[in-house]
Design an enzyme around this catalytic site. Structure first.
Site, PDB file in Angstrom:
ATOM      1  N   LYS A 277       0.840  -1.200   0.000  1.00 60.09           N
ATOM      2  CA  LYS A 277       0.000   0.000   0.000  1.00 60.09           C
ATOM      3  C   LYS A 277       0.873   1.248   0.000  1.00 60.09           C
ATOM      4  O   LYS A 277       1.953   1.245   0.587  1.00 60.09           O
ATOM      5  CB  LYS A 277      -0.848   0.037   1.282  1.00 60.09           C
ATOM      6  CG  LYS A 277      -2.045  -0.885   1.294  1.00 60.09           C
ATOM      7  CD  LYS A 277      -2.834  -0.693   2.584  1.00 60.09           C
ATOM      8  CE  LYS A 277      -3.987  -1.673   2.684  1.00 60.09           C
ATOM      9  NZ  LYS A 277      -5.011  -1.498   1.637  1.00 60.09           N
ATOM     10  N   ARG A 351     -10.659 -11.076   2.082  1.00 62.43           N
ATOM     11  CA  ARG A 351     -11.583 -12.053   1.511  1.00 62.43           C
ATOM     12  C   ARG A 351     -10.948 -13.436   1.410  1.00 62.43           C
ATOM     13  O   ARG A 351     -11.643 -14.445   1.486  1.00 62.43           O
ATOM     14  CB  ARG A 351     -12.055 -11.565   0.131  1.00 62.43           C
ATOM     15  CG  ARG A 351     -10.937 -11.464  -0.876  1.00 62.43           C
ATOM     16  CD  ARG A 351     -11.322 -10.664  -2.105  1.00 62.43           C
ATOM     17  NE  ARG A 351     -11.317  -9.218  -1.832  1.00 62.43           N
ATOM     18  CZ  ARG A 351     -11.606  -8.296  -2.741  1.00 62.43           C
ATOM     19  NH1 ARG A 351     -11.946  -8.654  -3.964  1.00 62.43           N
ATOM     20  NH2 ARG A 351     -11.575  -7.014  -2.425  1.00 62.43           N
TER      21      ARG A 351
HETATM   22  N1  BES Z   1      -8.171  -3.491   4.494  1.00 64.63           N
HETATM   23  C1  BES Z   1      -8.356  -3.067   3.153  1.00 64.63           C
HETATM   24  C2  BES Z   1      -9.649  -2.299   2.945  1.00 64.63           C
HETATM   25  C3  BES Z   1      -9.749  -0.955   3.624  1.00 64.63           C
HETATM   26  C4  BES Z   1      -9.488   0.197   2.895  1.00 64.63           C
HETATM   27  C5  BES Z   1     -10.162  -0.845   4.937  1.00 64.63           C
HETATM   28  C6  BES Z   1      -9.604   1.440   3.515  1.00 64.63           C
HETATM   29  C7  BES Z   1     -10.272   0.372   5.548  1.00 64.63           C
HETATM   30  C8  BES Z   1     -10.013   1.517   4.852  1.00 64.63           C
HETATM   31  C9  BES Z   1      -8.386  -4.275   2.208  1.00 64.63           C
HETATM   32  O1  BES Z   1      -7.636  -5.358   2.598  1.00 64.63           O
HETATM   33  C10 BES Z   1      -7.814  -3.824   0.910  1.00 64.63           C
HETATM   34  O2  BES Z   1      -6.661  -3.514   0.887  1.00 64.63           O
HETATM   35  N2  BES Z   1      -8.622  -3.821  -0.143  1.00 64.63           N
HETATM   36  C11 BES Z   1      -8.202  -3.393  -1.411  1.00 64.63           C
HETATM   37  C12 BES Z   1      -8.698  -4.387  -2.427  1.00 64.63           C
HETATM   38  C13 BES Z   1      -8.189  -4.120  -3.832  1.00 64.63           C
HETATM   39  C14 BES Z   1      -6.728  -4.480  -3.926  1.00 64.63           C
HETATM   40  C15 BES Z   1      -9.010  -4.927  -4.778  1.00 64.63           C
HETATM   41  C16 BES Z   1      -8.803  -2.034  -1.668  1.00 64.63           C
HETATM   42  O3  BES Z   1      -9.975  -1.846  -1.358  1.00 64.63           O
HETATM   43  O4  BES Z   1      -8.089  -1.145  -2.102  1.00 64.63           O
HETATM   44 MG    MG Z   2      -5.631  -5.216   1.914  1.00 64.18          MG
END
Ligand code: BES
Ligand code: MG
Ligand code: ZN
Length: 494
Positions: A277, A351
């Protein structure tokens, strides 16, 4: 802060602050506010309303300086009578309690039972909301602060002279305290730094604090249980993953009781893995176990409220880190159900862990499964911090959950589950990919999860936008909110 109901007139309770209220536009207060007005030489009607032009707008609090006998009177604006509701009782009390906490010499506060007068709301629920507002609305995480927030108020008393309403208020306060205290426990857990809170310490916390029988499985056991998808996500971390299973069984077992499994996403830190990230998105990712904290807190509440329901709470706890041992984009994993997953993006890890946790839940032969997860950034884009997303395979249960949550003071908004949202998940080499891009991301994640449930009615709660806030919400809470706990408790105990 202790909260209790007393069957006395508000004037007969020896407190430092008296809290009364006023609906918008009222010129001559009635009810308990009227009684206080008369006892204090019409200071409310003649001075506060007429001279000071206090209008009773929702959330406005008029602070009368110390009056003759050393007491302070607060007049809380309730807004328009037709707009008044339980959430407002809670949020207003939170604001009042925070204000009182800041008064140096105030130890004891006595309040009107907001809502149970001319507004005609249920006295029990109003009292519950007051207890919740007072305890959960004054929450602060200052473990690591040298100078702690002031918590001057020791006692918050609801005065109610009517016998029926008093009895209801007493019950409401008891429930409200269970909800609020467990909510605050979850907030502490979520706000804790991931330096100290990793799968092992999370599991220890559950064993010590869930209030129910808790079993923790280690890596070898998880492997034996076939949860390869869950293991894959955790394999890049220096911390061993743990699978946590908490069970509550009621004492008196009637012939057939409802059985529920609640599953909380338990990523103790989500760096994104090799699909790392960016800094700004990673900053708050210690909150990625908010679902786990919610199910642990709910279990503790259940152990105290003792409903006649069997409840299982499950957490697949691990850390999503980049390293030489981390799972990689392009990897194919055989999940617990046998369904294979091609990793398209290591940051869509929640997921992948839930796929195995849901499969485990289904083996428990429960009547329904509810998962709660900080799952998608797309949900934050869609609903902001104002509502959480809800999906599932059972329309009736979705609407029932939304309604129950509203009474508990939380908002859930249904997101669509059209099959086409799953098109992006098609893989050339496996049964599914874990993601297919950003568009419609919340729904795609929902579709992904649904493939790991065979037949059990299932609800999925996406709390990505509501679990951790950088600005205070209507209750005045920022950082960890503990969202979902209120709704889960209400839904399970109803
Ligand atoms: N934990 C994150 C989702 C999240 C984002 C929670 C912002 C709280 C605040 C999740 O694991 C994630 O990283 N999701 C990605 C998925 C993408 C790579 C398809 C996302 O939503 O960016
Ligand atoms: Mg994630
Ligand atoms: Zn995550």
């Amino acid at each position: 802060m202790k909260v209790k109901a007393e069957k006395k007139s508000i004037l007969d309770i020896d407190a430092d602050v008296i809290v009364v209220n006023l609906f918008e536009g009222v010129k001559i207060p009635g009810g308990v506010t009227g009684i206080v007005d008369k006892a204090y030489k019409k200071v409310i009607s003649d001075f506060v309303i007429k001279k000071e032009k206090f209008e009773g707008k929702y959330g406005d609090i008029y602070e009368l300086p110390i009056v003759s006998n050393g007491k302070k009177i607060l007049i809380a604006g309730l807004g328009k009578q037709s707009d008044f509701n339980y959430t407002k009782v809670r949020d207003l009390t939170a604001k009042i309690a925070r204000l009182c906490n800041s008064f140096k010499t105030v130890k004891k506060v006595v309040s009107i039972l907001h809502g149970a007068g001319i507004a005609g709301l249920d006295a029990e629920l109003c009292a519950q909301m007051i207890a919740e507002g007072a305890v959960s609305g004054t929450y602060s995480f200052d473990k690591y602060k040298s100078v702690k927030k002031e918590h001057n108020v020791k006692e918050f008393i609801i005065a109610e002279i009517d016998n029926e309403k008093f009895k209801k208020a007493k019950k409401g306060v008891e429930k409200g305290l269970v909800v609020a205290e467990n909510l605050n426990m979850a907030r502490d857990l979520i706000n804790e730094s991931s330096q100290y809170l990793y799968p092992e310490t999370l599991a220890d916390f559950a064993v010590k604090n869930s209030g129910v029988k808790t079993t923790v499985y280690n890596k070898t056991q998880i492997k034996k249980m076939g949860m390869n998808a869950f293991l894959a996500v955790g394999q890049g971390s220096a911390h061993e993953p743990k699978f946590i299973h908490m069970v509550y069984k009621p004492e008196k077992t009637s012939k057939k009781i409802r059985k529920i499994a609640i599953v909380g996403k338990g990523i103790t830190f989500d760096a994104g893995g090799l699909d790392l990230k960016p800094a700004a998105s990673m900053l708050t990712m210690k909150d990625d176990m908010s679902g786990a904290a919610a199910v642990i807190a709910t279990m503790r509440a259940i152990s105290q409220l003792k409903p006649n329901v069997e409840v299982h709470a499950l957490v697949a706890a691990c850390e999503n880190m980049p390293s030489g041992s981390a799972y990689k984009p392009g990897d194919v994993i055989v999940s617990k159900t046998g369904r294979t997953i091609e990793i398209d993006n290591t940051d869509a890890e929640g997921r992948v862990t839930l796929a195995d946790a849901l499969a485990y839940a289904e083996e428990l032969n429960v009547d329904e499964i509810i998962d709660i997860a900080t799952l998608t950034g797309a949900c934050v884009v869609a609903l902001g911090t104002v509502a959480s997303g809800i999906m599932g395979n059972n329309e009736a249960k979705i609407s029932e959950f939304i309604k129950t949550a509203a009474v508990a003071g939380e908002r859930f908004w249904q997101m669509p589950m059209y099959e086409e949202y799953g098109d992006t998940l098609k893989s050339d080499i496996a049964d599914t990919k874990n993601t297919g891009g950003r568009m419609g991301g919340t729904s795609a994640a929902g579709i992904f999860l649904s493939k790991f449930i065979k037949k059990t009615p299932w609800l999925h709660l996406d709390i990505a936008g509501t679990a951790f806030l950088d600005k205070p919400n209507s209750e005045g809470i920022k950082n960890a909110t503990g969202v979902g706990i209120r709704s889960l408790i209400k839904y399970i105990t109803k």
